[in-house]
Design a protein around this motif. Structure first.
Motif, PDB file in Angstrom:
ATOM      1  N   GLN A 215       1.825 -41.249  78.947  1.00 51.14           N
ATOM      2  CA  GLN A 215       0.884 -42.216  79.428  1.00 51.14           C
ATOM      3  C   GLN A 215       1.653 -43.689  79.597  1.00 51.14           C
ATOM      4  O   GLN A 215       1.386 -44.385  80.618  1.00 51.14           O
ATOM      5  N   ALA A 216       2.468 -44.308  78.562  1.00 52.18           N
ATOM      6  CA  ALA A 216       3.231 -45.298  78.759  1.00 52.18           C
ATOM      7  C   ALA A 216       4.241 -45.305  79.957  1.00 52.18           C
ATOM      8  O   ALA A 216       4.309 -46.356  80.773  1.00 52.18           O
ATOM      9  N   GLU A 217       4.979 -44.071  80.286  1.00 52.45           N
ATOM     10  CA  GLU A 217       5.666 -43.937  81.480  1.00 52.45           C
ATOM     11  C   GLU A 217       4.957 -44.028  82.742  1.00 52.45           C
ATOM     12  O   GLU A 217       5.433 -44.702  83.732  1.00 52.45           O
ATOM     13  N   LYS A 218       3.715 -43.539  82.747  1.00 54.07           N
ATOM     14  CA  LYS A 218       2.792 -43.596  83.754  1.00 54.07           C
ATOM     15  C   LYS A 218       2.453 -45.039  84.200  1.00 54.07           C
ATOM     16  O   LYS A 218       2.648 -45.671  85.257  1.00 54.07           O
ATOM     17  N   GLN A 224       5.757 -51.332  88.036  1.00 47.58           N
ATOM     18  CA  GLN A 224       6.979 -51.443  88.767  1.00 47.58           C
ATOM     19  C   GLN A 224       6.673 -51.190  90.418  1.00 47.58           C
ATOM     20  O   GLN A 224       6.989 -51.926  91.078  1.00 47.58           O
ATOM     21  N   SER A 225       5.728 -50.250  90.570  1.00 46.82           N
ATOM     22  CA  SER A 225       5.325 -49.926  91.728  1.00 46.82           C
ATOM     23  C   SER A 225       4.568 -51.123  92.523  1.00 46.82           C
ATOM     24  O   SER A 225       4.791 -51.455  93.668  1.00 46.82           O
ATOM     25  N   GLY A 228       6.822 -53.948  93.222  1.00 42.30           N
ATOM     26  CA  GLY A 228       7.708 -53.587  94.451  1.00 42.30           C
ATOM     27  C   GLY A 228       6.661 -53.953  95.688  1.00 42.30           C
ATOM     28  O   GLY A 228       7.489 -54.386  96.839  1.00 42.30           O
ATOM     29  N   SER A 229       5.455 -53.477  95.627  1.00 42.65           N
ATOM     30  CA  SER A 229       4.357 -53.740  96.916  1.00 42.65           C
ATOM     31  C   SER A 229       4.294 -55.284  97.197  1.00 42.65           C
ATOM     32  O   SER A 229       3.954 -55.555  98.182  1.00 42.65           O
ATOM     33  N   LYS A 230       4.464 -56.101  96.205  1.00 37.35           N
ATOM     34  CA  LYS A 230       4.287 -57.540  96.243  1.00 37.35           C
ATOM     35  C   LYS A 230       5.662 -58.488  96.650  1.00 37.35           C
ATOM     36  O   LYS A 230       5.305 -59.620  97.316  1.00 37.35           O
ATOM     37  N   ARG A 231       6.580 -57.626  96.916  1.00 34.44           N
ATOM     38  CA  ARG A 231       7.765 -58.427  97.303  1.00 34.44           C
ATOM     39  C   ARG A 231       8.026 -58.259  98.880  1.00 34.44           C
ATOM     40  O   ARG A 231       7.423 -57.588  99.523  1.00 34.44           O
TER      41      ARG A 231
END
Length: 231
Positions: A215-218, A224-225, A228-231
């Motif tokens: 769950q933590a990895e998810k 992170q996703s 990345g989409s906000k950059r």
């Protein structure tokens, strides 16, 4: 007498559990992660041999939630008391009064604590090698405390949620002439840094804490996703 292990746990409600993970996690995500903590803990603690399992839950309306999750035969009762120390002292008093002993109590911030560590605590207490067992946590507190008989004074002095809880408790034990056994230190998960450290310790299924790890990895992947989409 039969040994007992008490798990202190909260119902995973957003905004009420793992609040130091928000931000960067949302309150809903933090509650989802803590739900996995509970599942992992119940699963692993059910492996401790010759121990009666109990859950001291919060809030007092959470009995139905834990009844659905806990293994059959688990004793459930609400946490009662003005602060954490009072709640733990009352939980110990309840279990000893019911005829259990020795009694250990563990928190729910350490989802990957192995059953073997709890077995060590119960074995040391049952053999009379110590009157108090403590499991140091990395934040200066402890993840587990075990007793051969009620010791309410141990829970009256420490400054709860501080980095001196373990030190304060050891000092109180020395003042009362109690023999203490220390378990291996184990990292708890309170902050985002703690969570990242947790993920560096490889523990794939079916090792303790595997649900929490997945769950933590998810959740961290989603963070992170989104970044990345906000950059």
């Amino acid at each position: 007498m039969t040994a007992q292990l008490i798990i202190f746990a909260k119902e995973p409600r957003p905004g009420l559990v793992k609040t130091r993970l928000s931000p960067p996690l949302s309150p809903e995500a933090a509650a989802q992660l803590y739900h996995c903590f509970i599942l992992d803990i119940l699963d692993e603690m059910a492996r401790v041999p010759e121990v009666s399992l109990a859950v001291a839950f919060s809030p007092e309306t959470a009995q139905g939630f834990f009844r659905r999750l806990a293994p059959p035969g688990t004793i459930l009762f609400p946490q009662e008391g003005a602060d954490l120390g009072d709640r733990m002292a009352r939980a110990f008093a309840r279990s000893f009064a019911a005829g259990f002993g020795p009694v250990a109590l563990r928190g729910s911030d350490v989802p990957d604590l192995p059953a073997a560590v709890v077995s060590e605590a119960q074995g040391v207490l049952a053999a009379g090698q110590a009157q108090v067992v403590l499991g140091p946590a990395t934040d200066g507190g402890y993840h587990l405390v075990g007793l051969t008989e009620p010791q309410p004074a141990l829970f009256r002095g420490p400054a709860w949620s501080s980095r001196t809880v373990l030190t304060d408790t050891l000092q109180l034990a020395r003042q009362q002439g109690l023999r203490v056994h220390l378990l291996p230190p184990w990292p708890d998960i309170d902050t985002y840094d703690d969570l990242q450290t947790f993920l560096t310790r490889p523990r794939p299924a079916p090792h303790p804490g595997w649900r929490s790890r997945e769950q933590a990895e998810k959740l961290l992947g989603q963070l992170q996703s989104n970044l990345g989409s906000k950059r």
